[in-house]
Design a protein around this motif. Structure first.
Motif, PDB file in Angstrom:
ATOM      1  N   PRO A  16     -11.928  19.622  33.626  1.00 33.94           N
ATOM      2  CA  PRO A  16     -10.901  18.592  33.635  1.00 33.94           C
ATOM      3  C   PRO A  16     -11.394  17.346  34.354  1.00 33.94           C
ATOM      4  O   PRO A  16     -12.372  17.382  35.087  1.00 33.94           O
ATOM      5  CB  PRO A  16      -9.756  19.246  34.426  1.00 33.94           C
ATOM      6  CG  PRO A  16     -10.448  20.215  35.334  1.00 33.94           C
ATOM      7  CD  PRO A  16     -11.640  20.715  34.541  1.00 33.94           C
ATOM      8  N   CYS A  53      -3.350  13.578  30.626  1.00 34.25           N
ATOM      9  CA  CYS A  53      -2.304  14.610  30.587  1.00 34.25           C
ATOM     10  C   CYS A  53      -1.583  14.608  29.241  1.00 34.25           C
ATOM     11  O   CYS A  53      -1.257  15.670  28.693  1.00 34.25           O
ATOM     12  CB  CYS A  53      -1.314  14.389  31.722  1.00 34.25           C
ATOM     13  SG  CYS A  53      -2.000  14.687  33.362  1.00 34.25           S
ATOM     14  N   ALA A 102      -4.228  13.357  19.987  1.00 32.46           N
ATOM     15  CA  ALA A 102      -4.859  13.430  21.307  1.00 32.46           C
ATOM     16  C   ALA A 102      -6.112  12.554  21.344  1.00 32.46           C
ATOM     17  O   ALA A 102      -6.351  11.820  22.308  1.00 32.46           O
ATOM     18  CB  ALA A 102      -5.211  14.870  21.647  1.00 32.46           C
ATOM     19  N   ASP A 115     -12.547  13.927  28.802  1.00 34.68           N
ATOM     20  CA  ASP A 115     -11.700  14.734  27.923  1.00 34.68           C
ATOM     21  C   ASP A 115     -11.954  14.439  26.449  1.00 34.68           C
ATOM     22  O   ASP A 115     -11.909  15.342  25.610  1.00 34.68           O
ATOM     23  CB  ASP A 115     -10.228  14.519  28.277  1.00 34.68           C
ATOM     24  CG  ASP A 115      -9.823  15.302  29.507  1.00 34.68           C
ATOM     25  OD1 ASP A 115     -10.516  15.170  30.533  1.00 34.68           O
ATOM     26  OD2 ASP A 115      -8.836  16.059  29.459  1.00 34.68           O
ATOM     27  N   THR A 170      -3.777  16.216  26.656  1.00 27.97           N
ATOM     28  CA  THR A 170      -3.792  17.665  26.843  1.00 27.97           C
ATOM     29  C   THR A 170      -2.539  18.300  26.256  1.00 27.97           C
ATOM     30  O   THR A 170      -2.594  19.337  25.573  1.00 27.97           O
ATOM     31  CB  THR A 170      -3.894  18.014  28.341  1.00 27.97           C
ATOM     32  OG1 THR A 170      -5.108  17.471  28.865  1.00 27.97           O
ATOM     33  CG2 THR A 170      -3.881  19.517  28.561  1.00 27.97           C
TER      34      THR A 170
END
Length: 350
Positions: free
Chosen positions: A343, A217, A231, A249, A220
């Motif tokens: 996701p 999270c 990130a 991710d 993101t």
């Protein structure tokens, strides 16, 4: 294979001692012998032991048995006048057509003071968008039992009703009691209120505490603010700790650049090896652009779709419904930007 029954069990069977068999079943579960425990609970139920039916339903639920089996066990307990209305209602709530009966079961359970009934009825009202009714029920549930799950549910109802400050305080209380989803929900509220500095500090604390999905999270959120390098750093650290969702991710980010695409494919394969079946879809969308890999991509997508991956199904419906022939020259294939960035399978919704 032996058909000999344990002498202790045989004595209880001959004596018709359902309660004794029930106790043996529970002891088997406590000792980690789940199959034996299930068998003993089933036979205890044959003597009309209502509690055995109730415990059988709970055991089947934990064992991920078919929903019909779980419901049948709870129905048996209910018919024998055992208080399982909340458990039965929760199981039935997964079926859209059973909403009226779920409401009736929970309302009756609330009247009789069955534990958890207020909480579950409040959640039902929340799912139906009846916010004021939901909040009133959940406030009563919190007054009865300020369990972190109940606090989190009330906080979500408050947030949906626009009562942000109250929601934030409740999420904070739930988070302090170890409710990990409340930790992230609290951060999401800060993000929505454009309080990014506070949100980032809490994200870093959550990642440090190894809160599930915190790294994904956080990455993101960083990516949405144009901080791609940050990130990637967050996700790399999570991958080193073995987080399969972070592998997904990070793979999605690295797949955006041709230079790092090989590393992305390796991450997708590692995610599949770690149990994330949906990573195969991300892998396949890139493999279909590689020379000689189109058939592999088709097979992976077909398998993922058959296993219920809606993203894979959508890709197939969008042009890979048949075995691809010469797809390597398709301008849409092999483009990192065209791959679905699925996701993490277990990630929390915003």
């Amino acid at each position: 294979m032996t058909n000999v029954v344990d002498p202790q069990i045989d004595d209880l069977l001959q004596a018709g001692d359902g309660e004794g068999l029930h106790e043996l079943g529970k002891a088997a579960f406590d000792a980690g012998r789940e199959d034996e425990g299930l068998a003993l609970l089933r036979v205890a139920a044959t003597f009309g032991d209502a509690a055995a039916f109730a415990d059988l339903g709970a055991a089947l639920e934990r064992a991920d048995a078919p929903s019909d089996a779980v419901i049948a066990a709870y129905e048996g307990a209910l018919a024998l006048e055992c208080d399982v209305r909340v458990a039965l209602a929760v199981e039935l709530s997964h079926r859209d057509g059973d909403v009226p009966r779920v409401a009736t079961l929970l309302q009756d359970a609330v009247v009789d003071g069955e534990p958890g009934a207020l909480h579950q009825l409040g959640l039902l009202r929340l799912r139906r968008g009846e916010l004021e009714e939901s909040i009133a029920l959940l406030e009563r549930a919190v007054a009865e039992d300020d369990d972190p799950d109940v606090l989190d549910s009330l906080a979500r109802a408050m947030a949906r009703a626009g009562r942000t400050d109250e929601a934030f305080g409740l999420f904070e209380r739930a988070a302090e009691e170890g409710h990990e989803e409340a930790v992230l929900a609290r951060i999401f509220l800060l993000e929505d209120a454009d309080r990014w500095g506070e949100a980032e500090a809490l994200y870093r604390a959550a990642v440090e505490a190894d809160v599930e999905d915190a790294a994904v999270c956080f990455a993101t959120a960083l990516g949405a603010r144009g901080r791609r390098a940050d990130a990637v750093e967050v996700l790399r650290a999570a991958v080193e700790r073995g987080h399969a969702g972070a592998m997904m991710d990070l793979g999605n980010l690295l797949a955006e650049d041709e230079a790092t695409l090989p590393e992305a494919l390796l991450l997708y394969r590692r995610a599949v090896a770690s149990g994330h079946v949906d990573a195969a879809t991300n892998l396949a969308t890139h493999l279909r652009g590689e020379q000689g890999s189109a058939d592999v991509a088709w097979a992976l997508l077909a398998l993922a779709a058959a296993e219920g991956d809606e993203v894979a199904d959508g890709v197939l419906m969008g042009g890979l419904g048949g075995r691809p022939a010469g797809r390597a020259d398709d301008p849409s294939s092999g483009s990192p930007g065209g791959a679905p960035a699925a996701p993490a399978a277990d990630g929390p919704s915003r």
